[in-house]
Design a protein around this motif. Sequence first.
Motif: not given
Length: 287
Positions: A223-239
């Motif tokens: 889950w911690p990795f999924l939390r990062f993936f969701q926020a940073y990639f799926l939710n466009l946090g990288f922008t």
Amino acid sequence: MISIVILTKNEEKDLPRCLDSVSWSDDVHVLDSGSSDETVNIALLHGAKISTNPFSSFGQQRNFALDELEIRNEWILFLDADEVVTSEFRAEMIKEIENSGNEVAGFYCCWKMMLYGKWLKYCDNFPKWQFRLMRKGRARFTDFGHGQKEDQVKGKIKYLKEPYLHYGFSKGWFHWIERHNKYSSQEALARAQKKLPFKQIFARDSSTRNPALKLWLSRLPGWPFLRFFQAYFLNLGFTEGVPGFIYCVNMAYYEFLIQIKMKEQRDELKKPETYKSLSSGIKLEKS
């Protein structure tokens, strides 16, 4: 029209900005829990009313304010010292209050998480909702994890869509990590002990849905990795650049702490000596 209650402990850095943002209120209360810095003096200089009470939890402290402070106005806005009321948020509050019937007990409010001067809209999964604006005598608070949620609500809760500002990193990363290590213990205990129906993750009301999501997602492997993936990639946090990356990494680490502490608690309860101790305590209580 609106009274302000600000919870503090050693908030000399953030409190001036918070108090400046609510200077329009005729009834500002600072509820302190034992500051050793200039927090109380700063509050006095800004004309706030000072009260003190030892801190045990956010829910308990807010209920103490409801029970013990001489609050003048019908409506109460609860703030933390690292939060700031914008002119837009104030205007939206006043408009919604003026247009609300007696059936309205309060409002869920949302915030803009600020880091290095940038609003982390995507990384922080905006909007997140907390019950912060209430009509006096129409609700209380109960603890949940390291925070609190509404309790004993008499009436309807609406949503105030204009956000206030939250400077959660204003004291630096050392302070944030130290504080969230403590918060992770409280969250782990709450999530390990709570048993919420799975169907609540589909609830329309975020106050019902979010606790259930936290509880069930915490049990997923990775889950911690999924939390990062969701926020940073799926939710466009990288922008949101470097601030977004730093925030997502640290929130994933926070979820990692919660997860390993939940496992530690479950393992502890499985030990024979723990079971005997709990059983003995139950028998003693009954006798």
